[in-house]
Design a protein around this motif. Structure first.
Motif, mmCIF file in Angstrom:
data_model
loop_
_atom_site.group_PDB
_atom_site.id
_atom_site.type_symbol
_atom_site.label_atom_id
_atom_site.label_comp_id
_atom_site.label_asym_id
_atom_site.label_seq_id
_atom_site.Cartn_x
_atom_site.Cartn_y
_atom_site.Cartn_z
ATOM 1 N N TRP A 65 0.835 -1.118 -0.017
ATOM 2 C CA TRP A 65 0.006 -0.120 -0.084
ATOM 3 C C TRP A 65 0.959 1.448 0.040
ATOM 4 C CZ3 TRP A 65 -4.509 -1.789 -1.358
ATOM 5 C CH2 TRP A 65 -4.827 -3.080 -0.816
ATOM 6 N N ASP A 66 1.635 1.440 -1.152
ATOM 7 C CA ASP A 66 2.527 2.548 -1.183
ATOM 8 C C ASP A 66 2.001 3.853 -1.817
ATOM 9 O OD1 ASP A 66 2.370 2.014 -3.757
ATOM 10 O OD2 ASP A 66 4.184 1.226 -4.237
ATOM 11 N N ALA A 67 2.692 4.711 -2.003
ATOM 12 C CA ALA A 67 1.942 6.127 -2.582
ATOM 13 C C ALA A 67 1.326 5.957 -3.996
ATOM 14 C CB ALA A 67 3.140 7.178 -2.607
ATOM 15 N N ASP A 68 1.853 5.248 -4.897
ATOM 16 C CA ASP A 68 1.281 5.021 -6.232
ATOM 17 C C ASP A 68 -0.124 4.271 -5.803
ATOM 18 O OD1 ASP A 68 3.167 6.056 -7.444
ATOM 19 O OD2 ASP A 68 4.092 4.095 -7.902
ATOM 20 N N GLY A 97 -7.291 2.985 6.347
ATOM 21 C CA GLY A 97 -6.889 3.512 4.777
ATOM 22 C C GLY A 97 -7.034 5.092 4.684
ATOM 23 N N THR A 98 -7.748 5.458 3.375
ATOM 24 C CA THR A 98 -7.718 6.700 3.152
ATOM 25 C C THR A 98 -9.142 7.421 3.619
ATOM 26 O OG1 THR A 98 -8.939 6.358 1.152
ATOM 27 C CG2 THR A 98 -6.788 6.356 0.619
ATOM 28 N N GLY A 99 -9.738 6.813 4.374
ATOM 29 C CA GLY A 99 -10.798 7.301 4.909
ATOM 30 C C GLY A 99 -11.984 7.280 4.238
ATOM 31 N N ARG A 100 -12.547 5.944 3.391
ATOM 32 C CA ARG A 100 -13.659 5.801 2.842
ATOM 33 C C ARG A 100 -14.620 5.850 3.570
ATOM 34 N NH1 ARG A 100 -16.691 1.343 1.069
ATOM 35 N NH2 ARG A 100 -15.522 0.009 2.471
ATOM 36 N N VAL A 101 -14.553 5.034 4.933
ATOM 37 C CA VAL A 101 -15.757 5.057 5.726
ATOM 38 C C VAL A 101 -15.727 6.008 6.683
ATOM 39 C CG1 VAL A 101 -16.911 3.433 7.444
ATOM 40 C CG2 VAL A 101 -16.014 2.597 5.121
ATOM 41 N N ALA A 102 -14.444 6.105 7.201
ATOM 42 C CA ALA A 102 -14.303 7.169 8.520
ATOM 43 C C ALA A 102 -14.796 8.603 8.109
ATOM 44 C CB ALA A 102 -12.732 7.031 8.640
ATOM 45 N N VAL A 103 -14.445 9.018 7.122
ATOM 46 C CA VAL A 103 -14.660 10.481 6.646
ATOM 47 C C VAL A 103 -16.344 10.812 6.919
ATOM 48 C CG1 VAL A 103 -14.869 12.414 5.083
ATOM 49 C CG2 VAL A 103 -12.761 11.062 5.571
ATOM 50 N N PRO A 104 -17.163 10.007 6.070
ATOM 51 C CA PRO A 104 -18.519 10.334 6.222
ATOM 52 C C PRO A 104 -18.989 9.770 7.331
ATOM 53 C CG PRO A 104 -18.037 8.355 4.694
ATOM 54 C CD PRO A 104 -16.829 8.971 4.899
ATOM 55 N N LEU A 105 -18.494 8.751 8.224
ATOM 56 C CA LEU A 105 -18.969 8.363 9.630
ATOM 57 C C LEU A 105 -18.643 9.669 10.467
ATOM 58 C CD1 LEU A 105 -20.263 6.111 11.182
ATOM 59 C CD2 LEU A 105 -18.093 5.369 11.720
ATOM 60 N N ALA A 106 -17.697 10.006 10.263
ATOM 61 C CA ALA A 106 -17.267 11.295 11.176
ATOM 62 C C ALA A 106 -18.354 12.415 10.861
ATOM 63 C CB ALA A 106 -16.040 11.631 10.922
ATOM 64 N N GLY A 107 -18.424 12.515 9.515
ATOM 65 C CA GLY A 107 -19.681 13.528 9.171
ATOM 66 C C GLY A 107 -21.079 13.539 9.698
ATOM 67 N N ARG A 108 -21.104 12.103 10.132
ATOM 68 C CA ARG A 108 -22.699 11.907 10.855
ATOM 69 C C ARG A 108 -22.565 12.225 12.212
ATOM 70 N NH1 ARG A 108 -25.508 7.718 7.782
ATOM 71 N NH2 ARG A 108 -26.817 7.678 9.835
ATOM 72 N N ILE A 120 -6.342 3.133 13.088
ATOM 73 C CA ILE A 120 -5.072 2.569 12.944
ATOM 74 C C ILE A 120 -4.823 2.089 11.530
ATOM 75 C CG2 ILE A 120 -3.640 0.627 13.929
ATOM 76 C CD1 ILE A 120 -5.308 0.769 16.358
ATOM 77 N N GLU A 121 -3.718 2.566 11.066
ATOM 78 C CA GLU A 121 -3.419 2.294 9.517
ATOM 79 C C GLU A 121 -1.827 2.002 9.762
ATOM 80 O OE1 GLU A 121 -2.879 1.348 5.889
ATOM 81 O OE2 GLU A 121 -4.912 1.913 6.754
ATOM 82 N N LEU A 122 -1.442 1.010 8.964
ATOM 83 C CA LEU A 122 -0.128 0.545 8.555
ATOM 84 C C LEU A 122 0.542 1.277 7.526
ATOM 85 C CD1 LEU A 122 2.070 -1.568 9.380
ATOM 86 C CD2 LEU A 122 0.895 -2.827 7.566
ATOM 87 N N SER A 123 -0.057 1.975 6.596
ATOM 88 C CA SER A 123 0.685 2.673 5.356
ATOM 89 C C SER A 123 0.562 4.186 5.781
ATOM 90 C CB SER A 123 -0.143 2.182 4.029
ATOM 91 O OG SER A 123 0.126 3.057 3.234
ATOM 92 N N PRO A 124 1.624 4.881 5.727
ATOM 93 C CA PRO A 124 1.572 6.022 5.878
ATOM 94 C C PRO A 124 1.025 6.736 4.821
ATOM 95 C CG PRO A 124 3.639 5.238 6.643
ATOM 96 C CD PRO A 124 3.022 4.137 6.041
ATOM 97 N N SER A 125 1.283 6.066 3.539
ATOM 98 C CA SER A 125 0.863 6.638 2.256
ATOM 99 C C SER A 125 -0.751 6.829 2.318
ATOM 100 C CB SER A 125 1.257 5.831 1.184
ATOM 101 O OG SER A 125 2.631 5.833 0.877
ATOM 102 N N MET A 126 -1.433 5.834 2.811
ATOM 103 C CA MET A 126 -2.746 5.966 3.066
ATOM 104 C C MET A 126 -3.130 7.024 3.699
ATOM 105 S SD MET A 126 -3.705 3.620 0.721
ATOM 106 C CE MET A 126 -5.305 2.578 1.138
ATOM 107 N N VAL A 127 -2.757 7.107 4.972
ATOM 108 C CA VAL A 127 -3.037 8.127 5.755
ATOM 109 C C VAL A 127 -2.627 9.811 4.940
ATOM 110 C CG1 VAL A 127 -2.444 9.207 8.066
ATOM 111 C CG2 VAL A 127 -2.491 6.732 7.825
ATOM 112 N N GLU A 128 -1.728 9.783 4.441
ATOM 113 C CA GLU A 128 -1.406 11.175 3.979
ATOM 114 C C GLU A 128 -2.524 11.637 2.767
ATOM 115 O OE1 GLU A 128 2.359 11.001 1.529
ATOM 116 O OE2 GLU A 128 3.508 10.648 3.413
ATOM 117 N N ARG A 129 -3.079 10.166 2.013
ATOM 118 C CA ARG A 129 -4.238 10.730 1.364
ATOM 119 C C ARG A 129 -5.728 11.029 2.302
ATOM 120 N NH1 ARG A 129 -5.633 12.099 -3.867
ATOM 121 N NH2 ARG A 129 -7.539 11.367 -4.486
ATOM 122 N N LEU A 130 -5.556 10.258 3.333
ATOM 123 C CA LEU A 130 -6.634 10.704 4.414
ATOM 124 C C LEU A 130 -6.564 12.372 4.638
ATOM 125 C CD1 LEU A 130 -8.927 9.997 6.371
ATOM 126 C CD2 LEU A 130 -7.203 9.212 7.693
#
Length: 247
Positions: A7-10, A50-61, A68-78
């Motif tokens: 789960w790298d930057a690309d 990950g990139t917040g696919r579920v977390a972002v809309p859930l927080a919006g509710r 918790i996330e293993l990939s820093p690249s995914m968090v950068e996208r989040l």
């Protein structure tokens, strides 16, 4: 290859497909609706956020969400969608890493527990979920059902999807319960791009035993987030496990 290397930057850059695939409203909407109800007004923790696919809309509710996330690249996208104050994230392995605070809900979506490639790691993931929950707290796992009936004797691979520009081929090691998904993407030329993801598949009964080892009881199991009945023909399940309430 380690999961953190996959789960790298690309991959993180290509992961989001707004409005389509797993980001389609008919997929994401029921997921967020169900999780918001299960949180029961408390805070939620997403393993492999990950990139917040579920977390972002859930927080919006209005549900406080951490991850918790293993990939820093995914968090950068989040972080292009939500800052650390809105959705705090700890970098680490979901089987062992802890986040501060106590939660009413921990959840793992879209087959992510299968990214842990040993039974011991998957059991540790259940125990880690229990560690973050208060009495009566819930752990939700979305996972596919292994489709070994499609696999004739002596044939190690099966085509799962064949769409214009995309083919998904799974190869199985039934001795170790391992499967490698081979994602072939075609761009209209003679060249194809290949992306591989390894998994350890888990039967529902084995998952239930892992839950028992961590102190959970199965509260419900459905075929999807809409609450469709789970049957022998179901290709996936959403399983809700719960810790005993306070005496």
């Amino acid at each position: 290859m380690e999961q953190g290397d996959i789960w790298d930057a690309d991959v993180a850059l290509r992961y989001d497909t707004p409005g389509t695939g797993m980001f389609a409203p008919e997929v994401l909407g029921p997921t967020v609706d169900r999780l918001a109800r299960l949180a029961e007004g408390g805070a939620a923790l997403e393993f492999a956020i990950g990139t917040g696919r579920v977390a972002v809309p859930l927080a919006g509710r209005g549900v406080p969400v951490a991850g918790i996330e293993l990939s820093p690249s995914m968090v950068e996208r989040l972080r292009t969608k939500a800052d650390e104050a809105t959705i705090p994230v700890i970098i680490g392995d979901m089987a062992t890493t802890t986040a501060p605070g106590e939660y009413t809900l921990v959840y793992l979506v879209y087959n992510t527990i299968a990214n842990l490639l040993t039974q011991a790691e998957q059991v540790a993931c259940f125990r880690n979920a229990a560690r973050h929950l208060g009495p009566g707290g819930r752990f939700v796992v979305e996972l596919w059902v292994p489709e070994l009936r499609k696999l004739p004797p002596g044939q190690p691979a099966v085509v799962c999807r064949s769409d214009p520009g995309y083919i998904l081929l799974d190869t199985y090691d039934t001795l170790r319960q391992h499967v490698v998904s081979h994602h072939f993407h075609f761009d209209g030329t003679r060249q194809a791009e290949l992306f591989r993801t390894p998994h350890r598949y888990v039967w529902p009964a084995e998952l239930d035993l892992m839950a028992q080892l961590a102190g959970f009881e199965l509260e419900s199991r459905h075929a999807d987030w809409d609450g469709t009945a789970f049957t022998a023909e179901s290709r996936s399940h959403v399983s809700v496990y719960r810790l005993p309430p306070s005496p």
